[in-house]
Design an enzyme around this catalytic site. Structure first.
Site, short mmCIF file in Angstrom:
data_model
loop_
_atom_site.label_atom_id
_atom_site.label_comp_id
_atom_site.label_asym_id
_atom_site.label_seq_id
_atom_site.Cartn_x
_atom_site.Cartn_y
_atom_site.Cartn_z
N TYR A 120 4.54 -5.67 -2.78
CA TYR A 120 4.19 -6.14 -4.12
C TYR A 120 4.74 -7.54 -4.39
O TYR A 120 4.20 -8.27 -5.22
CB TYR A 120 4.76 -5.20 -5.19
CG TYR A 120 3.87 -4.04 -5.56
CD1 TYR A 120 3.27 -3.24 -4.59
CD2 TYR A 120 3.63 -3.73 -6.90
CE1 TYR A 120 2.48 -2.17 -4.95
CE2 TYR A 120 2.83 -2.67 -7.27
CZ TYR A 120 2.26 -1.88 -6.29
OH TYR A 120 1.48 -0.83 -6.66
N ASP A 136 0.40 8.90 -8.02
CA ASP A 136 -0.88 9.30 -8.61
C ASP A 136 -1.34 10.62 -8.01
O ASP A 136 -1.91 11.48 -8.71
CB ASP A 136 -1.97 8.24 -8.36
CG ASP A 136 -2.05 7.20 -9.48
OD1 ASP A 136 -0.99 6.89 -10.08
OD2 ASP A 136 -3.15 6.69 -9.76
N ASP A 138 3.66 4.16 -5.23
CA ASP A 138 2.57 3.98 -6.20
C ASP A 138 1.46 4.98 -5.90
O ASP A 138 0.96 5.68 -6.79
CB ASP A 138 2.04 2.54 -6.11
CG ASP A 138 0.87 2.32 -7.04
OD1 ASP A 138 0.96 2.70 -8.21
OD2 ASP A 138 -0.16 1.77 -6.58
N ASP A 169 1.29 9.35 5.68
CA ASP A 169 -0.02 10.02 5.72
C ASP A 169 0.17 11.53 5.68
O ASP A 169 -0.53 12.26 4.97
CB ASP A 169 -0.86 9.57 6.92
CG ASP A 169 -0.11 9.55 8.23
OD1 ASP A 169 1.13 9.74 8.24
OD2 ASP A 169 -0.76 9.33 9.28
N LYS A 224 6.30 4.74 7.27
CA LYS A 224 5.25 4.65 8.29
C LYS A 224 5.88 4.01 9.52
O LYS A 224 5.45 2.97 10.02
CB LYS A 224 4.07 3.82 7.73
CG LYS A 224 2.83 3.82 8.62
CD LYS A 224 2.09 5.15 8.68
CE LYS A 224 0.97 5.09 9.69
NZ LYS A 224 0.31 6.39 9.91
C1 IPM Z 1 2.06 1.98 -11.63
C2 IPM Z 1 0.88 1.06 -11.78
C3 IPM Z 1 1.35 -0.37 -11.54
C4 IPM Z 1 1.88 -0.45 -10.12
C5 IPM Z 1 0.28 -1.44 -11.81
C6 IPM Z 1 -0.27 -1.36 -13.21
C7 IPM Z 1 0.82 -2.82 -11.54
O1 IPM Z 1 -0.15 1.44 -10.92
O2 IPM Z 1 3.07 1.77 -12.35
O3 IPM Z 1 1.98 2.93 -10.84
O4 IPM Z 1 1.10 -0.62 -9.17
O5 IPM Z 1 3.10 -0.35 -9.96
MG MG Z 2 0.21 3.30 -9.97
#
Ligand code: IPM
Ligand code: MG
Length: 355
Positions: free
Chosen positions: A141, A251, A247, A223, A191
Site C-alpha cells: 500500500y 472482506d 484487506d 491462498d 506467501k
Molecule cells: C479497508 C478498505 C481500505 C483499504 C480502502 C478504502 C483504502 O478496503 O479498510 O479494508 O484497502 O484498506
Molecule cells: Mg478493504
C-alpha cells in the site's frame, strides 16, 4: 473522564452510520458521566469536493489533537478513474500513516442470532470467533517506487511490497499479546513460497514467538487461508497478516459474520487510535437510511476499550448490539423476517438496550 474524539463521517453511508455511532457514544458518555469533546472534520471525496484534498491539513491537526478518531467510510463513484493519489481512499491511507496506527484489529464473530444471514451453512459458521490483525501502515500500500511509467517495454505499472524487520515485529507482538487475552493461538499468514517479503515476515514472526511461550503459533499460506476461512473457520483464533492480505481476508471474513455491515475495526499504534467499520461507502444505498450501523457502533465499543480503557462501558455497548441482533430491529442486509429497520432505528435501539 474526558472523551476527546474526532468524527470523520466521510462519504456515502459513512455519514449515516457515523451519526448513529456518535448517538451511542453520547448516550454512553451521559449514562456514565463522562464529558465528551466531539469535533468533526472532512476526509475522502467530500473533502476533495470542499477543499481540493482528500486529507486536508485541518483534519490532520484535529486528529493529532483528539485521543481517538471515529471514521465512517471513504469513496465516491465520481473518482473511480482518478489516479491513486487524487482519490478519496488516499485520505484514509494518509490518516492511518500520519497516526502511525500500524495494527488493525478486525474481529469476526458469528452471532448465534445471525447464523441464517450468512450464505454459508450454519454448522460451518456457528461459534466462529476470530480476530484478524492486519498490518496497516506498510507493505504494498505504501512501498516506493510506485506509479505508471513509460519505458522501453511500452507502459509499465509498478508497486513495491516492502517490509522492515521492525514493522513486522511490532505488529507481531501486538497479535501475540491479543492472543493472550483470547484462545492463545496465532496463525501467521503469508506467501513465503513465492515472496521474499513473506520469507522475512515468517522469520520475524517465528523469532518473536519464544517470548510468548503460552501462545501457539502456526503459519499458513494466504491462498490456503482463504480456503480454510470458509471450510473450517473455527480453527482460527488470531490471524496475523500483512496489509493487502489482511484487506482481502477481512472482506472474506465478513461472510462468516453474516454481513460486512457488522464488522468493526480498531487501528492502534503506540498511542491514540482510529476506529472505523470495515465496510465501504456503498454509494448505491447512501442517504437512504438502509445502511447497517452496527459495524460503526461496534467500533465505538472498541474505542471505549482500547483508547479510553472503559471496559464496563465497552461491554455494555457490545451487549446492546447482541440484544438488538437477537430481538431486532435490524437492517435489510441481515435479512430480518419482517420489514427492515432504518439506520436510525437501529442506533436508537442500541441506546435503549444500553438503558
Ligand atoms: C479497508 C478498505 C481500505 C483499504 C480502502 C478504502 C483504502 O478496503 O479498510 O479494508 O484497502 O484498506
Ligand atoms: Mg478493504
Amino acid at each position: 473522564m474526558n472523551l476527546n474524539v474526532l468524527a470523520l463521517p466521510g462519504d456515502g453511508i459513512g455519514v449515516e452510520v457515523t451519526r448513529e455511532a456518535v448517538r451511542v457514544l453520547r448516550h454512553v458518555a451521559q449514562k456514565w458521566n463522562h464529558s465528551l469533546s466531539l469535533t468533526e472534520g472532512l476526509i475522502g471525496g467530500i473533502a476533495i469536493h470542499q477543499t481540493g484534498a482528500p486529507l486536508p491539513e485541518e483534519t490532520l491537526r484535529l486528529a493529532s489533537e483528539a485521543r481517538a478518531t471515529l471514521m465512517g467510510a471513504v469513496g465516491l463513484p465520481e473518482f473511480d478513474n482518478a489516479p491513486p493519489d487524487q482519490r478519496p481512499e488516499k485520505g484514509l491511507l494518509g490518516l492511518r500513516q500520519a497516526l502511525g496506527v500500524y495494527a488493525n484489529l478486525r474481529p469476526v464473530r458469528a452471532w448465534r442470532s445471525q447464523l441464517d444471514s450468512s450464505p454459508l451453512k450454519n454448522h460451518l459458521v456457528e461459534g466462529v470467533d476470530l480476530l484478524i490483525v492486519r498490518e496497516l501502515t506498510g507493505g504494498i500500500y505504501y512501498g516506493q517506487p510506485r506509479g505508471i511509467f513509460d519505458d522501453a517495454s511500452g507502459t509499465r505499472a509498478v508497486n513495491t511490497m516492502t517490509y522492515t524487520r521492525l514493522e513486522i515485529d511490532r505488529v507481531t507482538r501486538r497479535a501475540f499479546e491479543l492472543a493472550r487475552t483470547r484462545r492463545k493461538k496465532v496463525t501467521s499468514v503469508d506467501k513465503s513460497n513465492v515472496l521474499e517479503n513473506s520469507q522475512l515476515w515468517r522469520r520475524v514472526v517465528t523469532e518473536a514467538a519464544p517470548d510468548y511461550p503460552d501462545v501457539a503459533l502456526d503459519h499458513m499460506l494466504v491462498d490456503n487461508c482463504a480456503m480454510q476461512l470458509i471450510l473450517n473457520p473455527r480453527r482460527f483464533d488470531v490471524i496475523l497478516t500483512e496489509n493487502m492480505f489482511g484487506d482481502i481476508l477481512s472482506d472474506e471474513g465478513a461472510v462468516l459474520a453474516g454481513s460486512i455491515g457488522m464488522l468493526p475495526s480498531a487501528s492502534l499504534g503506540d498511542e491514540g487510535g482510529l476506529y472505523e467499520p470495515v465496510h465501504g461507502s456503498a454509494p448505491d444505498i447512501a442517504g437512504q437510511e438502509k445502511a447497517n450501523p452496527l459495524g460503526a457502533i461496534g467500533s465505538v465499543a472498541a474505542m471505549l476499550e482500547y483508547t479510553f480503557g472503559l471496559i464496563e462501558e465497552s461491554c455494555a455497548v457490545d451487549a446492546a448490539i447482541q440484544a438488538v441482533l437477537a430481538h431486532g430491529p435490524v437492517t435489510a442486509d441481515l435479512r430480518p423476517p419482517g420489514a427492515p429497520a432504518t439506520t436510525a432505528q437501529v442506533g436508537e435501539a442500541v441506546c435503549a438496550a444500553i438503558g
